[in-house]
Scaffold this motif. Sequence first.
Motif, PDB file in Angstrom:
ATOM      1  N   HIS A  64      48.929  43.888  38.433  1.00 27.60           N
ATOM      2  CA  HIS A  64      47.531  43.462  38.334  1.00 27.60           C
ATOM      3  C   HIS A  64      46.853  44.040  37.086  1.00 27.60           C
ATOM      4  CE1 HIS A  64      48.415  42.940  42.685  1.00 27.60           C
ATOM      5  NE2 HIS A  64      47.792  41.807  42.458  1.00 27.60           N
ATOM      6  N   SER A  81      43.114  44.495  32.840  1.00 24.83           N
ATOM      7  CA  SER A  81      44.348  44.005  32.220  1.00 24.83           C
ATOM      8  C   SER A  81      44.045  43.040  31.080  1.00 24.83           C
ATOM      9  CB  SER A  81      45.215  43.295  33.264  1.00 24.83           C
ATOM     10  OG  SER A  81      44.647  42.039  33.610  1.00 24.83           O
ATOM     11  N   ASP A 118      45.802  33.981  36.213  1.00 26.88           N
ATOM     12  CA  ASP A 118      44.941  34.404  37.313  1.00 26.88           C
ATOM     13  C   ASP A 118      45.803  34.614  38.556  1.00 26.88           C
ATOM     14  OD1 ASP A 118      45.385  31.869  38.547  1.00 26.88           O
ATOM     15  OD2 ASP A 118      43.799  31.001  37.324  1.00 26.88           O
ATOM     16  N   CYS A 119      45.181  34.843  39.688  1.00 25.04           N
ATOM     17  CA  CYS A 119      45.919  35.144  40.928  1.00 25.04           C
ATOM     18  C   CYS A 119      46.935  34.053  41.265  1.00 25.04           C
ATOM     19  CB  CYS A 119      44.948  35.307  42.093  1.00 25.04           C
ATOM     20  SG  CYS A 119      43.564  36.419  41.758  1.00 25.04           S
ATOM     21  N   GLN A 145      43.116  45.541  43.583  1.00 25.06           N
ATOM     22  CA  GLN A 145      43.781  44.604  42.674  1.00 25.06           C
ATOM     23  C   GLN A 145      42.796  43.960  41.695  1.00 25.06           C
ATOM     24  OE1 GLN A 145      43.911  44.286  46.091  1.00 25.06           O
ATOM     25  NE2 GLN A 145      45.902  43.522  46.761  1.00 25.06           N
ATOM     26  N   PRO A 171      39.780  34.804  40.557  1.00 22.33           N
ATOM     27  CA  PRO A 171      39.930  36.228  40.895  1.00 22.33           C
ATOM     28  C   PRO A 171      38.797  36.761  41.770  1.00 22.33           C
ATOM     29  CG  PRO A 171      40.496  35.866  38.598  1.00 22.33           C
ATOM     30  CD  PRO A 171      39.902  34.581  39.094  1.00 22.33           C
ATOM     31  N   LYS A 187      41.756  46.371  38.975  1.00 23.71           N
ATOM     32  CA  LYS A 187      42.864  46.539  38.032  1.00 23.71           C
ATOM     33  C   LYS A 187      43.009  45.299  37.154  1.00 23.71           C
ATOM     34  CE  LYS A 187      45.799  49.785  40.581  1.00 23.71           C
ATOM     35  NZ  LYS A 187      47.109  49.972  41.263  1.00 23.71           N
ATOM     36  N   TYR A 188      42.885  44.142  37.780  1.00 21.45           N
ATOM     37  CA  TYR A 188      43.022  42.891  37.034  1.00 21.45           C
ATOM     38  C   TYR A 188      41.994  42.810  35.910  1.00 21.45           C
ATOM     39  CZ  TYR A 188      42.835  37.889  35.988  1.00 21.45           C
ATOM     40  OH  TYR A 188      42.822  36.669  35.344  1.00 21.45           O
ATOM     41  N   LYS A 189      40.775  43.234  36.184  1.00 27.39           N
ATOM     42  CA  LYS A 189      39.717  43.166  35.172  1.00 27.39           C
ATOM     43  C   LYS A 189      40.009  44.071  33.978  1.00 27.39           C
ATOM     44  CE  LYS A 189      36.183  43.891  37.982  1.00 27.39           C
ATOM     45  NZ  LYS A 189      34.767  44.031  38.431  1.00 27.39           N
ATOM     46  N   HIS A 195      45.203  40.022  30.883  1.00 30.47           N
ATOM     47  CA  HIS A 195      44.896  38.740  31.520  1.00 30.47           C
ATOM     48  C   HIS A 195      43.458  38.718  32.030  1.00 30.47           C
ATOM     49  CE1 HIS A 195      49.474  38.641  32.448  1.00 30.47           C
ATOM     50  NE2 HIS A 195      49.231  38.003  31.318  1.00 30.47           N
ATOM     51  N   GLY A 196      43.068  39.795  32.698  1.00 28.60           N
ATOM     52  CA  GLY A 196      41.733  39.856  33.284  1.00 28.60           C
ATOM     53  C   GLY A 196      40.632  39.842  32.245  1.00 28.60           C
TER      54      GLY A 196
END
Length: 488
Positions: A287, A193, A208-209, A186, A162, A189-191, A195-196
């Motif tokens: 994301h 989530s 991951d991506c 993105q 990421p 936002k991912y961090k 998942h993040g």
Amino acid sequence: MKNLLKNFCITLFIFSAGSISRAQSTQDQCFVCHDSNGDKIAALYKTDIHFQKNIPCSGCHGGNFKTDDMDAAMNYKEGFLGVPKGDQISNRCIQCHGKAETMKRYGSNLPTNQYESLQNSVHWQKSTKGTEHIVQCITCHNAHGIVSVKNSSSPVYSLNLPALCSKCHSNAVYMRSYNPSLPIDQFQKYKSSVHGMRNINGDAKAADCADCHGTHEIRKATDVKSKVYPINIPQTCSTCHSNVEYMQTYKIATDQFSKYKSSVHGKALFEKNDLNAPTCNSCHGNHAATPPGVESISKVCGNCHVLNAELFSASPHKKAFDKRKYPECETCHKYHDIVTASNELLGVSKEAVCGKCHNAAENKKGFEIAKKMRNLIDNLESEITAAKSMVEEAEQKGMEVSDAKFKLRDANQARLESRTMVHSIDYQKFEEIVSRKGLQATTRVKEEARSAIDNYFFRRYGLLVSVIIMSMLAFALFLYIKNIERKK
């Protein structure tokens, strides 16, 4: 004694292997020279998987690696390139990575179509210079310190990926040159989530991506072959979420995809190819993917079902659900396996959802309202069916019924509105739509259809009477003529 002997053998093996590796590496005079001068690149190359495979510097840079004569080693006639630039970089990589036999010789089972996949990706577009493509192999894998994807120090290792992608995708100036419409938040936002957060905490299994977008063949989200194209998203998510063994440590269900396929949303997407149908990211986000909480479920559904959400928020159920901490939409409609709204959901039968909370002994008021609502909507359904049947009969008889057919649409519209009004739990408003709008429309349609059918039979009988009268007149005329002929 046995342990000492065992340790001695292991030490001897490691020493021998290291000696062989050093002996092989010393054959590469380019490396010997750079390493002896304390070159940082040479030190970095020692960690490189290509160094471990005894691939000399000339494998990428060209030239003659066997001689210590600098002029001879860097002779352009010997194929010396120096530092590859632009597309030269990837072209050098595929000299090995694009050939199955070569990769097999080095003991690698890596696929040999990465370069071909890259050429089909969104990253394979010309850079602003116009002379090369924006992404080369080393953009993601590094140059001299390349290690296995499974190595935690690799930039494309799951926990590092990421941040690697964000070097470009979080750079507003850089992204403006290639896709100004693409957001640059993105990574942030991912961090936030699920998942993040798991990725940040060291869970390499978390998405991951690359898990969602692919690796070498990353395509635009609008490309039908993209892993994140609407019709492909459920399958992409199910790669992990339907894998029982993979998801076991997270202790969550793995039947979401199978339920979704049978749902009203899944059928709209897969059977009707309706790309506007909700998919996984429509409800969970992309994301910033996170499971909707009890309170947020209705907010998510309300993005599409706006009027239903507004009616429910003003209904008596709102306070009752909040008090008991019931999820609003999910309680009656479920979530992944949402079924098509039908009359069966309403009422007090076994199939109805109202009976989950309301019964004749307790919550009697709600029980009676649900029962009356169901009777009303069933009555409207039967009247619509009867009216439609009469219109079709009149049409088959050749009568003009276009006006009646148009009015029948009003009845169907009332049926749809009544299903929406159910969310208000307001019997008076519900009855007004069903009775005054729906049933009145069916009554008018049936009257017009009956009139058309009666008119058909009137015309038919009238024609029969006319034929009989005309036949009698013709016969009388025949007799009259015969009588005249006899007199002559």
